[in-house]
Design a protein around this motif. Sequence first.
Motif, PDB file in Angstrom:
ATOM      1  N   PHE A   1      92.611  39.444 -37.176  1.00  0.00           N
ATOM      2  CA  PHE A   1      91.719  40.544 -36.854  1.00  0.00           C
ATOM      3  C   PHE A   1      90.255  40.116 -36.954  1.00  0.00           C
ATOM      4  O   PHE A   1      89.431  40.470 -36.103  1.00  0.00           O
ATOM      5  N   LEU A   2      89.912  39.345 -37.982  1.00  0.00           N
ATOM      6  CA  LEU A   2      88.521  38.901 -38.129  1.00  0.00           C
ATOM      7  C   LEU A   2      88.143  37.902 -37.032  1.00  0.00           C
ATOM      8  O   LEU A   2      86.989  37.891 -36.574  1.00  0.00           O
ATOM      9  N   THR A   3      89.089  37.079 -36.600  1.00  0.00           N
ATOM     10  CA  THR A   3      88.819  36.168 -35.483  1.00  0.00           C
ATOM     11  C   THR A   3      88.540  36.966 -34.212  1.00  0.00           C
ATOM     12  O   THR A   3      87.608  36.657 -33.451  1.00  0.00           O
ATOM     13  N   LEU A   4      89.342  38.010 -33.983  1.00  0.00           N
ATOM     14  CA  LEU A   4      89.110  38.892 -32.838  1.00  0.00           C
ATOM     15  C   LEU A   4      87.752  39.580 -32.956  1.00  0.00           C
ATOM     16  O   LEU A   4      87.006  39.683 -31.973  1.00  0.00           O
ATOM     17  N   SER A   5      87.414  40.034 -34.162  1.00  0.00           N
ATOM     18  CA  SER A   5      86.113  40.669 -34.385  1.00  0.00           C
ATOM     19  C   SER A   5      84.975  39.699 -34.094  1.00  0.00           C
ATOM     20  O   SER A   5      83.955  40.079 -33.507  1.00  0.00           O
ATOM     21  N   GLY A   6      85.140  38.439 -34.505  1.00  0.00           N
ATOM     22  CA  GLY A   6      84.130  37.433 -34.213  1.00  0.00           C
ATOM     23  C   GLY A   6      83.960  37.200 -32.724  1.00  0.00           C
ATOM     24  O   GLY A   6      82.839  37.011 -32.235  1.00  0.00           O
ATOM     25  N   TRP A   7      85.073  37.254 -31.981  1.00  0.00           N
ATOM     26  CA  TRP A   7      84.991  37.070 -30.534  1.00  0.00           C
ATOM     27  C   TRP A   7      84.188  38.193 -29.888  1.00  0.00           C
ATOM     28  O   TRP A   7      83.264  37.941 -29.120  1.00  0.00           O
ATOM     29  N   TRP A   8      84.518  39.458 -30.226  1.00  0.00           N
ATOM     30  CA  TRP A   8      83.805  40.536 -29.536  1.00  0.00           C
ATOM     31  C   TRP A   8      82.398  40.738 -30.076  1.00  0.00           C
ATOM     32  O   TRP A   8      81.565  41.369 -29.410  1.00  0.00           O
ATOM     33  N   ARG A   9      82.098  40.165 -31.250  1.00  0.00           N
ATOM     34  CA  ARG A   9      80.726  40.177 -31.754  1.00  0.00           C
ATOM     35  C   ARG A   9      79.941  38.943 -31.312  1.00  0.00           C
ATOM     36  O   ARG A   9      78.864  38.663 -31.830  1.00  0.00           O
ATOM     37  N   ARG A  10      80.534  38.172 -30.386  1.00  0.00           N
ATOM     38  CA  ARG A  10      79.856  37.062 -29.721  1.00  0.00           C
ATOM     39  C   ARG A  10      79.550  35.900 -30.660  1.00  0.00           C
ATOM     40  O   ARG A  10      78.571  35.159 -30.457  1.00  0.00           O
TER      41      ARG A  10
ATOM     42  N   PRO B   1      79.966  32.260 -31.500  1.00  0.00           N
ATOM     43  CA  PRO B   1      80.417  31.122 -30.683  1.00  0.00           C
ATOM     44  C   PRO B   1      81.749  30.565 -31.165  1.00  0.00           C
ATOM     45  O   PRO B   1      82.028  30.518 -32.366  1.00  0.00           O
ATOM     46  N   ARG B   2      82.570  30.145 -30.220  1.00  0.00           N
ATOM     47  CA  ARG B   2      83.934  29.698 -30.553  1.00  0.00           C
ATOM     48  C   ARG B   2      83.928  28.594 -31.603  1.00  0.00           C
ATOM     49  O   ARG B   2      84.751  28.595 -32.524  1.00  0.00           O
ATOM     50  N   ALA B   3      82.996  27.647 -31.485  1.00  0.00           N
ATOM     51  CA  ALA B   3      82.946  26.527 -32.417  1.00  0.00           C
ATOM     52  C   ALA B   3      82.593  26.967 -33.832  1.00  0.00           C
ATOM     53  O   ALA B   3      82.886  26.248 -34.800  1.00  0.00           O
ATOM     54  N   GLU B   4      81.977  28.138 -33.978  1.00  0.00           N
ATOM     55  CA  GLU B   4      81.546  28.623 -35.288  1.00  0.00           C
ATOM     56  C   GLU B   4      82.464  29.707 -35.845  1.00  0.00           C
ATOM     57  O   GLU B   4      82.293  30.144 -36.992  1.00  0.00           O
TER      58      GLU B   4
ATOM     59  N   ALA C   1      84.320  43.156 -44.125  1.00  0.00           N
ATOM     60  CA  ALA C   1      84.415  41.787 -43.620  1.00  0.00           C
ATOM     61  C   ALA C   1      84.158  41.718 -42.118  1.00  0.00           C
ATOM     62  O   ALA C   1      83.448  40.818 -41.641  1.00  0.00           O
ATOM     63  N   GLN C   2      84.705  42.672 -41.352  1.00  0.00           N
ATOM     64  CA  GLN C   2      84.470  42.640 -39.902  1.00  0.00           C
ATOM     65  C   GLN C   2      83.016  42.933 -39.575  1.00  0.00           C
ATOM     66  O   GLN C   2      82.483  42.456 -38.575  1.00  0.00           O
ATOM     67  N   ALA C   3      82.350  43.707 -40.447  1.00  0.00           N
ATOM     68  CA  ALA C   3      80.919  43.952 -40.246  1.00  0.00           C
ATOM     69  C   ALA C   3      80.093  42.717 -40.551  1.00  0.00           C
ATOM     70  O   ALA C   3      78.966  42.573 -40.063  1.00  0.00           O
ATOM     71  N   LEU C   4      80.641  41.795 -41.364  1.00  0.00           N
ATOM     72  CA  LEU C   4      79.926  40.594 -41.783  1.00  0.00           C
ATOM     73  C   LEU C   4      80.158  39.391 -40.886  1.00  0.00           C
ATOM     74  O   LEU C   4      79.399  38.418 -40.969  1.00  0.00           O
ATOM     75  N   VAL C   5      81.193  39.413 -40.062  1.00  0.00           N
ATOM     76  CA  VAL C   5      81.677  38.185 -39.442  1.00  0.00           C
ATOM     77  C   VAL C   5      80.636  37.522 -38.535  1.00  0.00           C
ATOM     78  O   VAL C   5      80.665  36.308 -38.338  1.00  0.00           O
ATOM     79  N   ASN C   6      79.695  38.283 -37.999  1.00  0.00           N
ATOM     80  CA  ASN C   6      78.644  37.702 -37.164  1.00  0.00           C
ATOM     81  C   ASN C   6      77.399  37.353 -37.970  1.00  0.00           C
ATOM     82  O   ASN C   6      76.347  37.065 -37.408  1.00  0.00           O
TER      83      ASN C   6
END
Length: 245
Positions: free
Chosen positions: A96-105, A107-110, A146-151
């Motif tokens: 879920f956090l990986t998905l959140s990181g994707w939609w919060r833009r 970068p894939r490498a990070e 955590a999802q609010a922090l991922v970016n």
Amino acid sequence: MTSTVRMSAVWHSYRGHTALRGIDMSLPVGVTALLGPNGAGKSTLMGVLSTVLRPQHGRIELNGLDPVRDRRRYRESIGFLPQNFTAPGRLTVSEFLTLSGWWRRVPRAERRDAVRWALDSTGLGERRTSKVDKLSGGMLRRLGVAQALVNEPTVLLLDEPTVGLDPRQRNALREVITELGRQHTVLLSTHLTEDVAALADRVIVLDEGQLVSDSTVSELTDREKATASDLDEVYERLLGAGKPA
């Protein structure tokens, strides 16, 4: 402390109801509590700051970014936990956090490092492989943080983060939020004076869409270390000011 967010003369109405009335405030690094009764305008203010709602009048800036003109960069600078946070139960916490990181833009490498940091910051590292639908209420609220922090945002907007938690879960989440406030601007919407006493450096009181107080907790209560009882007393006095008995 340096201010990161400024609101100037912000108004917002819907269906003939004025939810925010000329709000002027600034938010520095640290934890600021947004306190008020149901219907005071807290969730509307959170919605405006998060860009879920667009202010009809007034101006908002986050380190010089305008939420309309600079929408993408503004959104990349904030993390938002809505009051009614949900997540797909079939996913693991890490998925879920990986998905959140994707939609919060992010970068894939990070993205992997960003997910690890969000897990560690909220004490969810040992739950990374747990299914979301197996989490307790307290752990689910941590996942929301955590999802609010991922970016890795500058500003965190947490709408009633401790709602529905038992005392032990609430205390654990408060520790997470306190630590985050050391380096982030955190706006915590709540109706619980216990949260304010435990977490906040500053407190903003809203009532019927108006800002009725904006000060440090010690200034508001005239106490170096305020308790929930101290805040209750001042809070009731502020909400009663100017209203007919």
